[in-house]
Design a protein around this motif. Structure first.
Motif, PDB file in Angstrom:
ATOM      1  N   VAL A  90     -58.978  21.510 -13.494  1.00  0.00           N
ATOM      2  CA  VAL A  90     -60.279  21.402 -12.844  1.00  0.00           C
ATOM      3  C   VAL A  90     -60.146  22.043 -11.469  1.00  0.00           C
ATOM      4  O   VAL A  90     -59.460  21.518 -10.601  1.00  0.00           O
ATOM      5  N   LEU A  94     -66.823  23.442  -7.868  1.00  0.00           N
ATOM      6  CA  LEU A  94     -67.618  22.886  -8.962  1.00  0.00           C
ATOM      7  C   LEU A  94     -68.067  24.021  -9.857  1.00  0.00           C
ATOM      8  O   LEU A  94     -68.692  24.962  -9.392  1.00  0.00           O
ATOM      9  N   ARG A 150     -68.671  17.336 -12.063  1.00  0.00           N
ATOM     10  CA  ARG A 150     -67.245  17.053 -11.978  1.00  0.00           C
ATOM     11  C   ARG A 150     -66.755  16.327 -13.216  1.00  0.00           C
ATOM     12  O   ARG A 150     -65.694  16.613 -13.755  1.00  0.00           O
ATOM     13  N   ARG A 151     -67.543  15.334 -13.670  1.00  0.00           N
ATOM     14  CA  ARG A 151     -67.118  14.599 -14.853  1.00  0.00           C
ATOM     15  C   ARG A 151     -67.157  15.503 -16.078  1.00  0.00           C
ATOM     16  O   ARG A 151     -66.298  15.407 -16.957  1.00  0.00           O
ATOM     17  N   GLU A 153     -66.520  18.681 -16.051  1.00  0.00           N
ATOM     18  CA  GLU A 153     -65.316  19.495 -15.957  1.00  0.00           C
ATOM     19  C   GLU A 153     -64.094  18.717 -16.429  1.00  0.00           C
ATOM     20  O   GLU A 153     -63.173  19.265 -17.036  1.00  0.00           O
ATOM     21  N   PRO A 170     -60.729  16.925  -6.851  1.00  0.00           N
ATOM     22  CA  PRO A 170     -61.727  16.537  -7.864  1.00  0.00           C
ATOM     23  C   PRO A 170     -62.928  15.824  -7.283  1.00  0.00           C
ATOM     24  O   PRO A 170     -63.987  15.790  -7.899  1.00  0.00           O
ATOM     25  N   THR A 171     -62.793  15.250  -6.091  1.00  0.00           N
ATOM     26  CA  THR A 171     -63.903  14.456  -5.560  1.00  0.00           C
ATOM     27  C   THR A 171     -64.558  15.117  -4.364  1.00  0.00           C
ATOM     28  O   THR A 171     -65.309  14.474  -3.636  1.00  0.00           O
ATOM     29  N   ARG A 179     -67.239   9.323  -6.515  1.00  0.00           N
ATOM     30  CA  ARG A 179     -65.789   9.472  -6.366  1.00  0.00           C
ATOM     31  C   ARG A 179     -65.061   8.421  -7.180  1.00  0.00           C
ATOM     32  O   ARG A 179     -64.149   8.727  -7.945  1.00  0.00           O
ATOM     33  N   VAL A 182     -65.287   9.207 -10.891  1.00  0.00           N
ATOM     34  CA  VAL A 182     -64.357  10.230 -11.370  1.00  0.00           C
ATOM     35  C   VAL A 182     -62.965   9.631 -11.557  1.00  0.00           C
ATOM     36  O   VAL A 182     -62.323   9.809 -12.598  1.00  0.00           O
TER      37      VAL A 182
END
Ligand SMILES: Nc1ncnc2c1ncn2[C@@H]1O[C@H](COP(=O)(O)OP(=O)(O)OP(=O)(O)O)[C@@H](O)[C@H]1O
Ligand SMILES: [Mg+2]
Lengths: 286, 286
Positions: A90, A94, A150-151, A153, A170-171, A179, A182
């Motif tokens: 990831v 984004l 993000r989720r 991904e 990631p966050t 956050r 995730v």
């Protein structure tokens, strides 16, 4: 204290003297790193420390000479395809194809990881469920919020059942609830699969809470390594030796970060390019 | 010292009990070598079709230009009979040229698209999957072909409405499809190669503008090679678009053409294009 000698054999990731330069900039400069199988390893460091560059070397995106990077014993220079099959990645930015639905975005990754057709729909469904996107799966991702992208991904990375999940911030740009969301999903999948996680973040609380070990990187090299507790205690001890009162509160991970990042190692870090690229990231995200 | 990195520190407090996650524990079995390329090509074409299904505006807007060419240019020049067409109405003569032109315009866009995908982080993620660069490019090239094919159907329908007499022989139409796909594969690779050289969207837009018109006017799409000045004939001889138009005319109208030679030239051009674009793709990933 530092090297994980106790884990012995080939770990998940081993970098030996990893170096990568963009023209004059030595982005990664003699990085020694070993991530043990099954742990959550946090790579911390100020903007421009070289975290993303190191990750791009590990993921075979940047060409490195043989012998510098090993992923589960496969050399990232010689055995790229084998390395890629073990990875879920990831990136910092984004990124989801806005013209496709969430399900189609994940299905693409199932396809390129050779998931057989008969199993594809169900596997994609499981990956989406694992990140809590079942209900939004058939919406175009152009309509997703940052946290949902993000989720998504994460689902794209998880659909191939990677042994090593690499997450670059990631966050970044997510609100506190997103956050936590995730991380909850990462940890739920990790509990079930036992996969290794290599993560970078600028949030010290996340590193403290979720990482088994962290490395502090600065100017292309690792300057401190250990469990969050070890790093805090190490700095506390040093401060006491330098004359701080024994009753002073234990330093936080942020103190450790400031100690390493501001250690007069440099006065050029955080130059124009760094600010610009950070702003660009902020712009994309927000 | 005695850290136990494998112990999931936080995962025990898992708020989301894994909801049917069994498939995510098993990595998919890699496809055997020779089956990898077709699988990736299918994956890329599927994405293209899914995008078209969600948003058909491009299909309609891209139909406007060819319709205008046939309607205005074609009808007018049919009446003034200024161009020697070997006895057929000019609008008939023009139709295959416009099919090739509109397919080329679509294909040329792929360079811009791949730079956009790089900027959006999508390309990086695909490059960390077990997809060799040549397979990724071949996939994109065929995706361009599929999109051009749909466009070709639209132009053929417009032409038929305007009274152009085209073949309905299925074998010949199959040949038309193959020619359109090969031509688009070449032009998309040409554009992705330039993308790999110039690396940025604005510069590529300039290049795109600068090459499409010369390719179009320097071909037999609008007029036969015989009426061109000598230097333009030379250009036309090395211009793959000319071979594409020649084959389309031969197949659709039954005019005298060198279909075999055209096929061979387009095949070689597409192969060279794929090779060039694949070797330049790495530059986009850095
Ligand atoms: N494509 C590039 N071209 C030139 N220089 C680059 C490129 N990418 C990174 N750099 C430089 O390499 C250095 C390390 O960058 P890198 O992105 O790895 O840092 P980072 O630790 O990930 O920072 P951040 O926390 O801001 O993401 C920086 O000085 C940066 O300016
Ligand atoms: Mg970074």
């Amino acid at each position: 204290m530092t090297r994980n000698a106790d884990t012995g054999q080939a770990g998940a990731v081993t970098c030996t003297g990893l170096a990568y330069a963009f023209g004059e900039t030595n982005a990664v400069d003699g990085l020694e790193l070993s991530v043990a199988e099954g742990e959550v390893f946090g790579l911390l460091g100020p903007n421009g420390a070289g975290k993303t560059t190191a990750i791009r070397c590990i993921t075979t995106l940047l060409p490195v000479p043989a012998g510098m990077v090993q992923v589960f014993g496969h050399d990232a220079a010689k055995d790229r395809m084998a390395v890629r099959r073990l990875l879920g990645y990831v990136p910092q930015q984004l990124s989801a194809d806005a013209g496709l639905t969430g399900r189609e975005n994940v299905a693409l990754f199932a396809r390129v990881f050779d998931v057989p057709r008969g199993e594809r729909a169900e596997r994609v469904g499981q990956a989406l469920a694992a990140v809590g996107l079942t209900d939004a799966a058939d919406r175009l991702t152009g309509t997703y919020s940052g946290g949902m992208v993000r989720r998504l991904e994460l689902a794209q990375a998880l659909v191939s059942a990677p042994r090593l999940l690499i997450l670059d911030e990631p966050t970044i740009g997510l609100d506190p609830i997103a956050r936590t969301g995730v991380w909850d999903h990462i940890n739920a999948v990790r509990a079930a699969t036992g996969m290794t996680v290599l993560v970078t973040t600028h949030y010290m609380d996340e590193a403290d809470q979720y990482c088994d070990r962290v490395a502090l990187m600065h100017r292309g090299r690792i300057r401190a390594l250990g469990t969050p507790d070890e790093l805090r205690e190490g700095l506390g001890e040093r401060r006491r030796a330098e004359g701080a009162a024994a009753t002073d509160p234990l330093p936080t991970l942020e103190d450790v970060f400031r100690d390493v990042a501001g250690s007069g190692l440099d006065d050029q870090a955080g130059g124009f390019r760094d600010v610009r690229s950070t702003r660009r990231t902020a712009h994309r995200v927000g | 010292m005695s850290e136990a990195p494998a112990a999931p520190r936080t995962a025990s407090a898992d708020p989301h009990p894994a909801p049917g996650i069994d498939l995510l524990l098993r990595p998919p079995r890699p496809r055997a070598g020779w089956r990898l390329l077709p699988a990736r090509v299918i994956a890329m074409c599927a994405v293209e079709l899914q995008k078209l299904r969600h948003d058909r505006t491009e299909l309609y807007t891209r139909a406007v230009q060819p319709a205008l060419w046939l309607l205005i240019f074609g009808q007018t020049f049919t009446r003034i009979k200024a161009i020697p067409t070997g006895g057929i109405p000019y609008v008939d003569y023009l139709a295959p040229g416009i099919i090739a032109q509109s397919a080329m315009f679509i294909a040329i866009f792929y360079g811009i698209q791949i730079i956009w995908e790089r900027d959006a982080g999508i390309l990086n993620k695909l490059l960390v999957t077990p997809t060799p660069r040549s397979a990724l490019i071949t996939g994109k090239a065929f995706a361009a072909g599929v999109k051009s094919l749909i466009q070709a159907v639209v132009v053929i329908l417009i032409a038929a409405l305007l009274g152009v007499v085209l073949t309905w022989n299925p074998l010949k139409l199959l040949g038309v499809a193959a020619i359109v796909v090969l031509g688009s594969a070449f032009f998309s690779c040409l554009s992705m190669s330039i993308a790999g050289i110039v690396l940025n969207r604005d510069r590529l837009m300039g290049f795109g503008q600068a090459i499409t018109m010369p390719l179009f006017f320097g071909s037999n799409a609008l007029y036969p090679v015989s009426v061109m000045p000598g230097w333009l004939q030379a250009v036309s001889k090395v211009n793959p678009l000319s071979y594409q138009v020649d084959a389309l005319r031969g197949l659709l109208l039954g005019t005298h053409a060198h279909v075999g030679l055209d096929f061979a030239v387009l095949l070689v051009a597409a192969a060279l294009g794929i090779t060039a674009a694949s070797s330049l793709l790495g530059r986009l990933a850095r």
